[in-house]
Design an enzyme around this catalytic site. Structure first.
Site, PDB file in Angstrom:
ATOM      1  N   GLY A  46       0.276  -1.123  -0.222  1.00 11.75           N
ATOM      2  CA  GLY A  46       0.174   0.448  -0.027  1.00 11.75           C
ATOM      3  C   GLY A  46       1.342   1.186   0.204  1.00 11.75           C
ATOM      4  O   GLY A  46       2.180   1.117   0.238  1.00 11.75           O
ATOM      5  N   GLN A  51       3.124  10.048   0.947  1.00  7.65           N
ATOM      6  CA  GLN A  51       4.019   9.095   0.811  1.00  7.65           C
ATOM      7  C   GLN A  51       4.639   9.523  -0.100  1.00  7.65           C
ATOM      8  O   GLN A  51       5.628   9.166  -0.331  1.00  7.65           O
ATOM      9  CB  GLN A  51       3.905   8.052   0.918  1.00  7.65           C
ATOM     10  N   CYS A  97       6.526   0.738   6.589  1.00  6.55           N
ATOM     11  CA  CYS A  97       6.200   1.009   5.911  1.00  6.55           C
ATOM     12  C   CYS A  97       7.237   1.642   5.045  1.00  6.55           C
ATOM     13  O   CYS A  97       8.338   2.165   5.472  1.00  6.55           O
ATOM     14  CB  CYS A  97       6.104   2.167   7.050  1.00  6.55           C
ATOM     15  N   LEU A  98       6.982   2.025   3.849  1.00  4.66           N
ATOM     16  CA  LEU A  98       8.004   2.611   2.512  1.00  4.66           C
ATOM     17  C   LEU A  98       8.549   3.817   3.125  1.00  4.66           C
ATOM     18  O   LEU A  98       9.760   4.005   2.430  1.00  4.66           O
ATOM     19  CB  LEU A  98       7.127   2.253   1.559  1.00  4.66           C
ATOM     20  N   HIS A 139      -3.429   1.303   7.970  1.00  3.88           N
ATOM     21  CA  HIS A 139      -2.142   1.845   8.552  1.00  3.88           C
ATOM     22  C   HIS A 139      -2.090   2.634   6.975  1.00  3.88           C
ATOM     23  O   HIS A 139      -1.346   3.740   7.324  1.00  3.88           O
ATOM     24  CB  HIS A 139      -1.053   0.508   7.830  1.00  3.88           C
ATOM     25  N   GLU A 140      -2.420   2.269   6.486  1.00  4.62           N
ATOM     26  CA  GLU A 140      -2.561   3.814   5.263  1.00  4.62           C
ATOM     27  C   GLU A 140      -4.363   4.562   5.396  1.00  4.62           C
ATOM     28  O   GLU A 140      -3.098   5.893   4.719  1.00  4.62           O
ATOM     29  CB  GLU A 140      -3.547   2.994   3.948  1.00  4.62           C
ATOM     30  N   HIS A 143      -2.139   7.158   7.894  1.00  7.25           N
ATOM     31  CA  HIS A 143      -0.843   8.216   6.739  1.00  7.25           C
ATOM     32  C   HIS A 143      -2.007   9.575   6.663  1.00  7.25           C
ATOM     33  O   HIS A 143      -0.886  10.707   6.517  1.00  7.25           O
ATOM     34  CB  HIS A 143      -0.695   8.044   5.286  1.00  7.25           C
TER      35      HIS A 143
HETATM   36 ZN    ZN Z   1       3.276   3.352   5.501  1.00  4.65          ZN
END
Ligand code: ZN
Length: 191
Positions: A46, A51, A97-98, A139-140, A143
């Site tokens: 995701g 991000q 997480c990226l 999680h997304e 953000h």
């Molecule tokens: Zn993340």
């Protein structure tokens, strides 16, 4: 195909609350297409607009990693102006997480959620997810609220340490009974 730069922890963009999408413009659609490429390239499940530096309320997710059929595994959800409408139960999830490269964390999440959102065609849907899938969407969603999993994690470790402990866990269990992934965190507490 276009890859976007992924914002990393420390950039204040990731700590700000995003604004609603008023209209699904070609720019939003293009951003979503680029987010798909960027997520796949980074092996993520995701990615949310902030991000890639866009302060708007949308994200994409490809959460069915364990699905038997390819079509389900490849399914991508486009979530514009998402709202979590229902939460039930709780689970501990191991997350990465990226935007927080090199780390994993243990996070409390609901076991089951319902989440509604508009898709790229402007149609509203409500979805229900459990377990890992519920975690991905929470999680997304976080953000968009300016929250990183590392802000709310109960424990953190490096990816190297996590991988080592995952190998140890595999050695302790058979393939038929792989054991609970969260033993990784228990082992750490005990050791
Ligand atoms: Zn993340």
């Amino acid at each position: 195909m276009a890859l976007r730069n992924i914002t990393v922890k420390g950039d204040e963009i990731l700590a700000r609350k995003c604004k609603p999408v008023k209209e699904i413009t070609p720019r939003i659609k293009e951003a979503c297409a680029d987010m798909v490429d960027t997520m796949k390239e980074a092996d993520g499940v995701g990615i949310a607009a902030p991000q890639i530096g866009i302060m708007k309320r949308f994200f994409i997710a490809m959460p069915h990693v364990d699905a038997e059929d390819e079509e389900t595994r490849d399914k991508i959800y486009y979530m514009i102006n998402p709202e979590i409408t229902y939460r039930e139960g709780s689970q501990e999830s191991s997350e990465g997480c990226l935007s927080v490269p090199g780390y994993m964390g243990l996070v409390d999440r609901p076991q089951k959620i319902r989440i509604k959102a508009t898709d790229l065609d402007g149609e509203e849907h409500e979805y229900e997810f459990e377990g890992f899938e519920a975690t991905v969407f929470c999680h997304e969603y976080d953000h968009l609220e300016g929250v990183l999993y590392s802000d709310i994690a109960k424990d953190m470790m490096t990816v190297e340490e996590y991988s080592e402990r995952l190998e140890e866990l595999k050695d302790l269990h058979s393939d038929d009974e792989p054991g609970d992934i969260n033993e990784i965190w228990e082992a750490r507490k005990n050791g």
